[in-house]
Design a protein around this motif. Structure first.
Motif, short mmCIF file in Angstrom:
data_model
loop_
_atom_site.label_atom_id
_atom_site.label_comp_id
_atom_site.label_asym_id
_atom_site.label_seq_id
_atom_site.Cartn_x
_atom_site.Cartn_y
_atom_site.Cartn_z
N ALA A 1 1.28 -1.22 -0.22
CA ALA A 1 0.02 0.13 0.06
C ALA A 1 0.99 1.41 0.21
O ALA A 1 1.93 1.10 0.81
N GLY A 2 0.64 2.22 -1.25
CA GLY A 2 1.14 3.31 -0.59
C GLY A 2 0.81 4.51 -0.45
O GLY A 2 -1.05 4.69 -0.41
N THR A 3 0.94 5.45 0.24
CA THR A 3 -0.06 6.74 0.83
C THR A 3 0.36 7.82 -0.41
O THR A 3 1.08 7.63 -0.98
N ALA A 4 -0.51 8.60 -0.04
CA ALA A 4 -0.91 9.77 -0.74
C ALA A 4 0.12 10.91 -0.73
O ALA A 4 -0.71 11.13 0.68
N THR A 5 0.61 11.13 -1.67
CA THR A 5 0.70 10.94 -2.29
C THR A 5 2.41 10.21 -2.47
O THR A 5 2.65 9.69 -3.64
N ALA B 1 5.99 2.49 -4.11
CA ALA B 1 5.28 1.62 -3.80
C ALA B 1 4.77 0.59 -5.07
O ALA B 1 4.65 -0.26 -5.07
N ALA B 2 4.19 1.44 -5.62
CA ALA B 2 4.53 0.67 -7.13
C ALA B 2 5.32 -0.07 -7.83
O ALA B 2 5.51 -1.10 -7.54
N TRP B 3 6.76 0.65 -7.61
CA TRP B 3 8.15 -0.70 -7.51
C TRP B 3 8.58 -1.55 -7.23
O TRP B 3 9.03 -2.58 -7.50
N VAL B 4 7.98 -1.08 -5.80
CA VAL B 4 8.73 -2.14 -5.08
C VAL B 4 7.14 -3.33 -5.23
O VAL B 4 7.55 -4.58 -5.55
N ALA B 5 6.36 -3.26 -5.79
CA ALA B 5 4.59 -3.97 -5.80
C ALA B 5 4.79 -4.53 -7.16
O ALA B 5 4.72 -5.84 -7.27
N PRO C 1 -10.94 -8.71 2.78
CA PRO C 1 -10.31 -8.85 4.28
C PRO C 1 -9.63 -10.00 4.51
O PRO C 1 -9.86 -10.83 3.74
N GLY C 2 -8.83 -8.92 6.00
CA GLY C 2 -7.81 -10.76 6.35
C GLY C 2 -6.31 -10.25 5.83
O GLY C 2 -5.60 -10.98 5.50
N GLN C 3 -6.06 -9.54 3.76
CA GLN C 3 -5.19 -9.49 3.20
C GLN C 3 -3.75 -8.58 4.23
O GLN C 3 -4.02 -8.37 5.41
N LYS C 4 -3.10 -9.34 4.38
CA LYS C 4 -1.53 -8.73 5.23
C LYS C 4 -1.09 -7.56 4.56
O LYS C 4 0.04 -8.44 2.86
N VAL C 5 -0.49 -6.65 5.32
CA VAL C 5 -0.69 -5.40 4.41
C VAL C 5 0.63 -4.56 4.86
O VAL C 5 0.75 -4.48 6.05
N VAL C 6 2.01 -4.01 3.50
CA VAL C 6 2.64 -3.62 4.00
C VAL C 6 2.60 -2.60 3.57
O VAL C 6 2.18 -2.29 2.58
N VAL C 7 2.92 -1.51 3.96
CA VAL C 7 2.29 0.25 3.93
C VAL C 7 3.69 1.32 3.63
O VAL C 7 4.34 1.03 4.69
N ILE C 8 3.91 2.33 2.50
CA ILE C 8 4.86 2.49 2.15
C ILE C 8 4.66 3.59 2.08
O ILE C 8 3.90 4.18 2.20
N ASP C 9 5.61 4.73 2.81
CA ASP C 9 5.91 5.99 2.89
C ASP C 9 7.04 6.71 2.59
O ASP C 9 8.37 5.57 2.52
N ASP C 10 7.06 7.78 1.62
CA ASP C 10 8.39 8.33 2.14
C ASP C 10 9.43 8.78 2.32
O ASP C 10 10.54 8.83 2.73
#
Length: 208
Positions: free
Chosen positions: A71-75, A81-85, A114-123
């Motif tokens: 998951a990428g934080t806007a903006t 996040a796109a490159w990592v994904a 629901p239930g998916q494991k997420v990593v959030v990416i910020d700058d």
């Protein structure tokens, strides 16, 4: 140089980070700071952005190996996040700073189950407040945030407290202390400036 040192040097070289202990910047919060960081500049430099997204990928594989969604934080977090994904061949979503005021009023965009494991990416991490709002949005959507990864952290004590309160682990490709060490090695700061920069991180609210 290791990855943290290399990325820190890149940030200094492209002026994504500016150090000015004698003429400090004022953040939106009113806090006086000897450092200004604009990691949005990194997306314009292929070598820099590659070093960042490969560094992020390595951190995720090491600490959050069971990640199912990036998951990428806007903006500012979206491109990283796109490159990592892409690098990890994982689904990606992004998180708005607030829910849309029209349509379905969504705050997360993309497919999130629901239930998916997420990593959030910020700058950039300062106190962690903004990225933790994104974490809450992902959690509200029914997914599980297993961690946060960012390009750079100021390493402020308040961030450690805020992430600790939420029981969310976080890692960054590089950080304030590494960057200051690299700046010193480059001759960008003298001993007096070095002392001032180190004191700011310990107690930014009372730094002079």
């Amino acid at each position: 140089m290791n990855t943290a040192q290399s990325v820190a040097k890149y940030l200094l070289d492209i002026n994504a980070v500016t150090l000015s202990p004698n003429d400090p910047f004022t953040w939106a919060s009113g806090l006086k700071s000897p450092i200004y960081c604009d990691n949005r500049l990194t997306i314009s430099y292929p070598a820099v952005r590659k070093a960042i997204y490969t560094g992020m990928t390595d951190l995720i594989k090491e600490h959050f190996g069971d990640a199912e969604v990036i998951a990428g934080t806007a903006t500012a977090g979206i491109p990283h996040a796109a490159w990592v994904a892409e690098e990890m061949n994982l689904p990606m979503i992004y998180v708005r700073s607030k829910p849309k005021d029209h349509g379905q009023g969504k705050q997360t965009e993309g497919v999130l189950k629901p239930g998916q494991k997420v990593v959030v990416i910020d700058d950039l991490l300062s106190t962690g407040g903004s990225v933790l709002k994104a974490v809450h949005a992902v959690q509200k959507a029914g997914a599980k945030v297993i961690g946060v990864v960012a390009v750079f952290s100021y390493q402020l004590p308040e961030a450690d407290k805020n992430f600790g309160d939420e029981q969310i682990d976080f890692y960054t490709v590089t950080n304030y202390s590494t960057l200051i060490d690299v700046a010193k090695d480059n001759g960008d700061v003298d001993e007096k400036d070095l002392s001032s920069l180190q004191e700011w991180r310990k107690d930014p609210e009372n730094w002079k």
